[in-house]
Design a protein around this motif. Structure first.
Motif, PDB file in Angstrom:
ATOM      1  N   ALA A  55      20.633  -2.158  27.264  1.00 35.17           N
ATOM      2  CA  ALA A  55      20.089  -2.834  26.091  1.00 35.17           C
ATOM      3  C   ALA A  55      19.801  -4.298  26.389  1.00 35.17           C
ATOM      4  N   SER A  56      20.689  -4.923  27.153  1.00 30.36           N
ATOM      5  CA  SER A  56      20.511  -6.321  27.517  1.00 30.36           C
ATOM      6  C   SER A  56      19.252  -6.513  28.360  1.00 30.36           C
ATOM      7  N   GLU A  57      19.030  -5.621  29.309  1.00 29.50           N
ATOM      8  CA  GLU A  57      17.860  -5.728  30.182  1.00 29.50           C
ATOM      9  C   GLU A  57      16.553  -5.577  29.407  1.00 29.50           C
ATOM     10  N   GLN A  58      16.593  -4.796  28.328  1.00 31.09           N
ATOM     11  CA  GLN A  58      15.401  -4.616  27.508  1.00 31.09           C
ATOM     12  C   GLN A  58      15.158  -5.798  26.572  1.00 31.09           C
ATOM     13  N   GLY A  59      16.161  -6.666  26.428  1.00 30.83           N
ATOM     14  CA  GLY A  59      16.042  -7.760  25.475  1.00 30.83           C
ATOM     15  C   GLY A  59      16.246  -7.297  24.048  1.00 30.83           C
ATOM     16  N   ARG A 117      18.416  -7.358  21.395  1.00 30.07           N
ATOM     17  CA  ARG A 117      19.579  -8.154  20.991  1.00 30.07           C
ATOM     18  C   ARG A 117      20.550  -7.371  20.108  1.00 30.07           C
ATOM     19  N   ARG A 118      20.027  -6.703  19.081  1.00 24.45           N
ATOM     20  CA  ARG A 118      20.910  -5.988  18.148  1.00 24.45           C
ATOM     21  C   ARG A 118      21.685  -4.893  18.861  1.00 24.45           C
ATOM     22  N   SER A 119      20.991  -4.107  19.653  1.00 22.50           N
ATOM     23  CA  SER A 119      21.640  -3.018  20.372  1.00 22.50           C
ATOM     24  C   SER A 119      22.632  -3.554  21.395  1.00 22.50           C
ATOM     25  N   ALA A 120      22.238  -4.582  22.130  1.00 23.01           N
ATOM     26  CA  ALA A 120      23.127  -5.154  23.140  1.00 23.01           C
ATOM     27  C   ALA A 120      24.403  -5.680  22.502  1.00 23.01           C
ATOM     28  N   MET A 121      24.283  -6.352  21.358  1.00 24.57           N
ATOM     29  CA  MET A 121      25.469  -6.878  20.680  1.00 24.57           C
ATOM     30  C   MET A 121      26.398  -5.757  20.231  1.00 24.57           C
ATOM     31  N   ALA A 122      25.817  -4.668  19.726  1.00 19.88           N
ATOM     32  CA  ALA A 122      26.642  -3.548  19.260  1.00 19.88           C
ATOM     33  C   ALA A 122      27.434  -2.942  20.407  1.00 19.88           C
ATOM     34  N   TRP A 123      26.769  -2.760  21.533  1.00 20.80           N
ATOM     35  CA  TRP A 123      27.457  -2.158  22.678  1.00 20.80           C
ATOM     36  C   TRP A 123      28.479  -3.113  23.291  1.00 20.80           C
ATOM     37  N   MET A 158      13.770  -7.649  30.954  1.00 14.85           N
ATOM     38  CA  MET A 158      12.373  -7.284  31.112  1.00 14.85           C
ATOM     39  C   MET A 158      12.190  -5.848  30.661  1.00 14.85           C
ATOM     40  N   THR A 159      11.339  -5.630  29.666  1.00 12.89           N
ATOM     41  CA  THR A 159      11.146  -4.308  29.127  1.00 12.89           C
ATOM     42  C   THR A 159      10.101  -3.578  29.941  1.00 12.89           C
ATOM     43  N   VAL A 160      10.497  -2.475  30.544  1.00 14.74           N
ATOM     44  CA  VAL A 160       9.568  -1.727  31.374  1.00 14.74           C
ATOM     45  C   VAL A 160       9.383  -0.307  30.869  1.00 14.74           C
ATOM     46  N   VAL A 173      29.891   2.738  28.234  1.00  7.97           N
ATOM     47  CA  VAL A 173      29.633   1.657  27.281  1.00  7.97           C
ATOM     48  C   VAL A 173      29.063   0.445  28.012  1.00  7.97           C
ATOM     49  N   GLN A 174      29.623   0.118  29.157  1.00 13.65           N
ATOM     50  CA  GLN A 174      29.111  -1.003  29.941  1.00 13.65           C
ATOM     51  C   GLN A 174      27.681  -0.751  30.408  1.00 13.65           C
ATOM     52  N   GLN A 175      27.412   0.479  30.806  1.00  5.11           N
ATOM     53  CA  GLN A 175      26.063   0.820  31.253  1.00  5.11           C
ATOM     54  C   GLN A 175      25.068   0.703  30.104  1.00  5.11           C
ATOM     55  N   ALA A 176      25.455   1.175  28.929  1.00  2.00           N
ATOM     56  CA  ALA A 176      24.585   1.087  27.766  1.00  2.00           C
ATOM     57  C   ALA A 176      24.353  -0.368  27.363  1.00  2.00           C
ATOM     58  N   ALA A 177      25.408  -1.176  27.392  1.00  9.32           N
ATOM     59  CA  ALA A 177      25.281  -2.592  27.052  1.00  9.32           C
ATOM     60  C   ALA A 177      24.328  -3.299  28.009  1.00  9.32           C
TER      61      ALA A 177
END
Length: 229
Positions: free
Chosen positions: A180-184, A186-192, A1-3, A173-177
């Motif tokens: 990014a995942s919580e924001q939806g 996808r590209r950033s989450a996959m990179a992290w 959920m993007t807030v 790195v886990q926190q960043a992943a």
């Protein structure tokens, strides 16, 4: 959920984009259009919609070019570069380099920071969300590399700069992943997550490697554009 609002993510870029108009009764149409298009471009890029992002960046730059001011182009280019850093895509910001000669001091400081070439004098010119990371990197100190900033993009940009500087910590790195995942995004989450997976592999943690692999599989599902890359 993007807030988080992307418009708060890089104050040196988007806020300054409108600063020249702050004393006027009405914000010019070009500034509003450029801001709106750049926000859509950042969101599309981080979500992995490269073609949409390219179209929106073109719109934003076209609007800003109507001013004939290279510093406006530089600010947009820096926002584009910041979004790339947030997805661990490291370049020399070629779009910014085209207009660097017309950039203002704050923009030049931000550009150096994204390249991990900033100086102590640059820190005060950076957005507040980036100053702590910039100062820590100059001192050679360890994290945390994901600052407590309002905007997710600001947090991921700072974390990406730290990775670029060679400061890679699993917890960060886990926190960043996760962010990014919580924001939806996808590209950033996959990179992290890919970076996290490599760190687990280096540590010989097979269970964590498999857990991250499952998350990556989920991200890849339904990502038609990513599958073509």
């Amino acid at each position: 959920m993007t807030v988080h609002r992307i418009s708060h993510a890089a104050v040196v870029v988007v806020a300054l984009l409108l600063s020249a108009c702050a004393s006027r009764p009405l914000v010019p149409d070009w500034a509003l259009e450029a801001q709106s298009a750049s926000e859509r471009a950042v969101k599309a890029y981080l979500q992995g919609q490269a073609r949409v992002a390219e179209v929106e960046w073109r719109k934003a730059l076209t609007e800003a070019s109507a001013t004939g001011q290279p510093n406006q182009m530089a600010r947009l280019a820096l926002l584009q570069c910041a979004s790339q850093v947030a997805a661990l895509e490291f370049t020399d910001c070629p779009q910014y380099q085209r207009y660097a000669a017309g950039a203002e001091p704050a923009e030049r400081a931000y550009a150096r920071y994204l390249q991990v070439q900033h100086t102590a004098q640059d820190v005060a010119l950076l957005p507040m969300a980036q100053q702590a990371t910039a100062a820590q990197l100059l001192k050679g100190q360890s994290g945390p590399w994901v600052p407590a900033a309002e905007a997710a993009l600001s947090q991921l940009t700072a974390a990406g700069v730290a990775v670029r500087a060679g400061h890679v910590q699993l917890a960060g790195v886990q926190q960043a992943a996760q962010l990014a995942s919580e924001q939806g995004w996808r590209r950033s989450a996959m990179a992290w997550l890919l970076l996290e997976q490599r760190l687990h592999q280096a540590a010989g943690d097979a269970a964590s490697v498999q857990a991250v692999a499952l998350r990556l599989q989920v991200l890849q599902n339904g990502s038609g554009e990513n599958k073509k890359k």
